[in-house]
Write a protein that holds these residues in place. Structure first.
Motif, mmCIF file in Angstrom:
data_model
loop_
_atom_site.group_PDB
_atom_site.id
_atom_site.type_symbol
_atom_site.label_atom_id
_atom_site.label_comp_id
_atom_site.label_asym_id
_atom_site.label_seq_id
_atom_site.Cartn_x
_atom_site.Cartn_y
_atom_site.Cartn_z
ATOM 1 N N LEU A 90 -5.578 4.138 1.993
ATOM 2 C CA LEU A 90 -4.678 2.981 1.949
ATOM 3 C C LEU A 90 -4.230 2.502 3.328
ATOM 4 O O LEU A 90 -3.992 1.312 3.522
ATOM 5 C CB LEU A 90 -3.438 3.321 1.099
ATOM 6 N N LEU A 105 1.368 6.422 -6.923
ATOM 7 C CA LEU A 105 0.280 7.299 -7.371
ATOM 8 C C LEU A 105 0.718 8.757 -7.348
ATOM 9 O O LEU A 105 0.416 9.517 -8.274
ATOM 10 C CB LEU A 105 -0.941 7.099 -6.470
ATOM 11 N N LEU A 106 1.414 9.156 -6.289
ATOM 12 C CA LEU A 106 1.842 10.553 -6.182
ATOM 13 C C LEU A 106 2.767 10.932 -7.329
ATOM 14 O O LEU A 106 2.606 11.990 -7.949
ATOM 15 C CB LEU A 106 2.540 10.773 -4.840
ATOM 16 N N PHE A 107 3.744 10.084 -7.640
ATOM 17 C CA PHE A 107 4.678 10.422 -8.701
ATOM 18 C C PHE A 107 4.031 10.287 -10.087
ATOM 19 O O PHE A 107 4.393 11.024 -11.007
ATOM 20 C CB PHE A 107 5.933 9.545 -8.612
ATOM 21 N N ILE A 115 6.970 20.146 -10.293
ATOM 22 C CA ILE A 115 5.898 19.315 -9.743
ATOM 23 C C ILE A 115 6.451 18.051 -9.108
ATOM 24 O O ILE A 115 5.850 17.494 -8.171
ATOM 25 C CB ILE A 115 4.862 18.978 -10.845
ATOM 26 N N ALA A 153 2.185 13.427 -10.599
ATOM 27 C CA ALA A 153 3.157 14.479 -10.905
ATOM 28 C C ALA A 153 3.681 14.346 -12.327
ATOM 29 O O ALA A 153 3.917 15.343 -13.010
ATOM 30 C CB ALA A 153 4.313 14.422 -9.915
ATOM 31 N N LEU A 198 2.103 1.670 -3.440
ATOM 32 C CA LEU A 198 1.016 2.164 -4.292
ATOM 33 C C LEU A 198 0.810 3.659 -4.080
ATOM 34 O O LEU A 198 0.647 4.410 -5.045
ATOM 35 C CB LEU A 198 -0.264 1.403 -3.982
ATOM 36 N N GLY A 199 0.826 4.098 -2.845
ATOM 37 C CA GLY A 199 0.622 5.511 -2.550
ATOM 38 C C GLY A 199 1.707 6.384 -3.160
ATOM 39 O O GLY A 199 1.416 7.397 -3.811
ATOM 40 N N VAL A 200 2.970 6.004 -2.959
ATOM 41 C CA VAL A 200 4.081 6.783 -3.510
ATOM 42 C C VAL A 200 4.018 6.754 -5.044
ATOM 43 O O VAL A 200 4.237 7.774 -5.703
ATOM 44 C CB VAL A 200 5.427 6.227 -3.007
ATOM 45 N N SER A 231 5.238 12.513 -0.743
ATOM 46 C CA SER A 231 5.582 11.126 -0.422
ATOM 47 C C SER A 231 6.291 11.038 0.923
ATOM 48 O O SER A 231 6.078 10.098 1.691
ATOM 49 C CB SER A 231 6.489 10.532 -1.501
ATOM 50 N N LEU A 247 -4.606 9.700 0.547
ATOM 51 C CA LEU A 247 -4.032 8.366 0.341
ATOM 52 C C LEU A 247 -3.837 7.636 1.666
ATOM 53 O O LEU A 247 -4.016 6.423 1.756
ATOM 54 C CB LEU A 247 -2.701 8.480 -0.407
ATOM 55 N N ARG A 302 0.830 -1.209 0.000
ATOM 56 C CA ARG A 302 0.000 0.000 0.000
ATOM 57 C C ARG A 302 0.863 1.256 0.000
ATOM 58 O O ARG A 302 0.528 2.254 -0.637
ATOM 59 C CB ARG A 302 -0.920 -0.015 1.216
ATOM 60 N N CYS A 303 1.963 1.219 0.744
ATOM 61 C CA CYS A 303 2.869 2.374 0.733
ATOM 62 C C CYS A 303 3.438 2.577 -0.665
ATOM 63 O O CYS A 303 3.521 3.712 -1.160
ATOM 64 C CB CYS A 303 4.004 2.162 1.733
ATOM 65 N N PHE A 343 3.690 11.263 3.479
ATOM 66 C CA PHE A 343 2.885 10.044 3.448
ATOM 67 C C PHE A 343 3.580 8.918 4.208
ATOM 68 O O PHE A 343 2.964 8.170 4.963
ATOM 69 C CB PHE A 343 2.649 9.653 1.983
ATOM 70 N N LEU A 344 4.888 8.789 4.038
ATOM 71 C CA LEU A 344 5.628 7.708 4.668
ATOM 72 C C LEU A 344 6.063 8.030 6.097
ATOM 73 O O LEU A 344 6.263 7.121 6.903
ATOM 74 C CB LEU A 344 6.870 7.356 3.829
ATOM 75 N N ALA A 395 5.585 16.106 -5.495
ATOM 76 C CA ALA A 395 5.311 14.688 -5.302
ATOM 77 C C ALA A 395 6.272 14.082 -4.287
ATOM 78 O O ALA A 395 5.890 13.264 -3.448
ATOM 79 C CB ALA A 395 5.415 13.947 -6.635
#
Lengths: 163, 202
Positions: free
Chosen positions: B91, A144-146, B36, A149, A140-142, B44, B87, A137-138, B47-48, B40
């Protein structure tokens, strides 16, 4: 004459005491061990720590809007209550920092009749994904973000070509 | 700072969504499209970072890196953190969907203020002064976030005034840890990639 009045007064007083006696007796307290079936739930954070001494509310299926039971979890983050009707019961636990966990417990008549030997229907919910699921999931999240972008310069390049 | 669904009143939620909407719109307008990828990257990192638990007896807390994100992104922190929080909710089951707006406001405003107040002085300063400013940015961002959470909980339920004080006090050790982490991150970026601390505005 005075003696008769005194006797009458004492008699009326005694009659009043015996008439009010059930109410007076109610001021005493007692207890016995219950053989009713109990629902016991453990609440914890994603870090593994228990939700100790946090507030909880129980709502019965008869009226979900009424707080059927309120209290605080014990040292081990545990909530225990004895349902008195079959149906879907809701247990909500919330701490002082805005975290909230809600458990749905389906209580059957069989559980109510079966004593502590039967188990209520509780679908456990993990506080957070664990192990490989967490890392996927981590990722997938990263990703998606990139990817989002990366979409921006691609869209700009297409727009520039279109011009 | 990850407030769950069902805790706050409807008025507070609506105010949070309105503020988050304004901040995100301003952030998107100010973002340089050529930078951009930095947005991101910082998103990230946030997020982490929530997965990193810091043991602060008797319990623990998770990192947020609000000040570093703010110093790198400036106004772009609003959309970046909003997306990261979305997210996390979908998630990782951190926070909630209805509280997304107010959670974004809670983290983006401290990040933005860290940028507005400390970005320029940190770039101009050097040595111990730069380190002290970076620590202050990280420390202050977490405390401001904790104060906002405490205020929001109080606004939703005035009976939570006593626990609001507790929320603020409980974040003091985490603020120190974040201050130290921000100090090291800024020191590293100033030596290796100082342009990252210029922000991503047009």
């Amino acid at each position: 004459m005075t003696k008769n009045r005194i006797v009458l007064g004492v008699f009326c007083g005694l009659a009043l005491v015996f008439w009010a006696a059930p109410s007076a007796l109610a001021h005493g307290t007692g207890y016995s061990r219950s053989n009713k079936a109990a629902v016991v739930l453990d609440f914890y954070y994603s870090t593994g720590e228990t939700m100790s001494y946090t507030e909880f509310e129980v709502a019965s299926p008869a009226d979900p809007k009424v707080k059927w039971l309120k209290g605080r979890t014990d040292e081990d983050g545990r909530v225990a209550f004895v349902p008195n009707a079959p149906g879907d019961w809701t247990v909500a636990v919330f701490d002082d920092e805005g975290h909230r966990a809600v458990a749905e417990v389906n209580v059957t008549q069989e559980f109510l009749d079966g004593g502590n030997s039967a188990a209520p229907d509780v679908t456990p919910k993990a506080a957070a994904p664990q192990g490989l699921d967490l890392w996927l999931r981590c990722g997938l999240g990263v990703s998606l973000l990139f990817n989002v972008a990366a979409f921006v310069p691609l869209a700009r390049r297409r727009a520039a070509k279109g011009v | 700072m990850h407030i769950s669904d069902g805790v706050l009143s409807a008025q507070v939620l609506a105010a949070g969504w309105a503020l988050a909407g304004v901040g995100t719109a301003v952030g998107l307008r100010k973002t340089d499209p050529d930078k951009i990828v930095r947005v991101a990257f910082a998103s990230s990192v946030f997020f982490l970072a929530s997965l990193v638990n810091v043991r602060i007896p008797p319990s623990s807390a998770h990192l947020s890196l609000l000040a570093p994100v703010g110093l790198i992104l400036g106004w772009s922190a609003f959309p970046a953190l909003l997306v990261a929080l979305l997210l996390q909710a979908l998630l990782l089951q951190f926070g909630g969907i209805s509280t997304l707006g107010i959670n974004a406001v809670n983290v983006a405003i401290p990040a933005l203020l860290a940028s507005l107040l400390f970005s320029g002085p940190i770039r101009r300063a050097s040595g111990p002064w730069s380190a002290a400013l970076a620590f202050a940015a990280g420390f202050g961002a977490v405390l401001l976030c904790a104060a906002q959470v405490a205020f929001i909980l109080y606004m939703s339920d005035k009976g939570m005034m006593n626990v609001s004080y507790f929320v603020f006090a409980a974040h003091l050790p985490l603020a120190v840890v974040e201050g130290v982490v921000t100090l090291f991150m800024v020191s590293f970026l100033k030596r290796t990639a100082p342009d990252l601390l210029q922000g991503v505005d047009r």
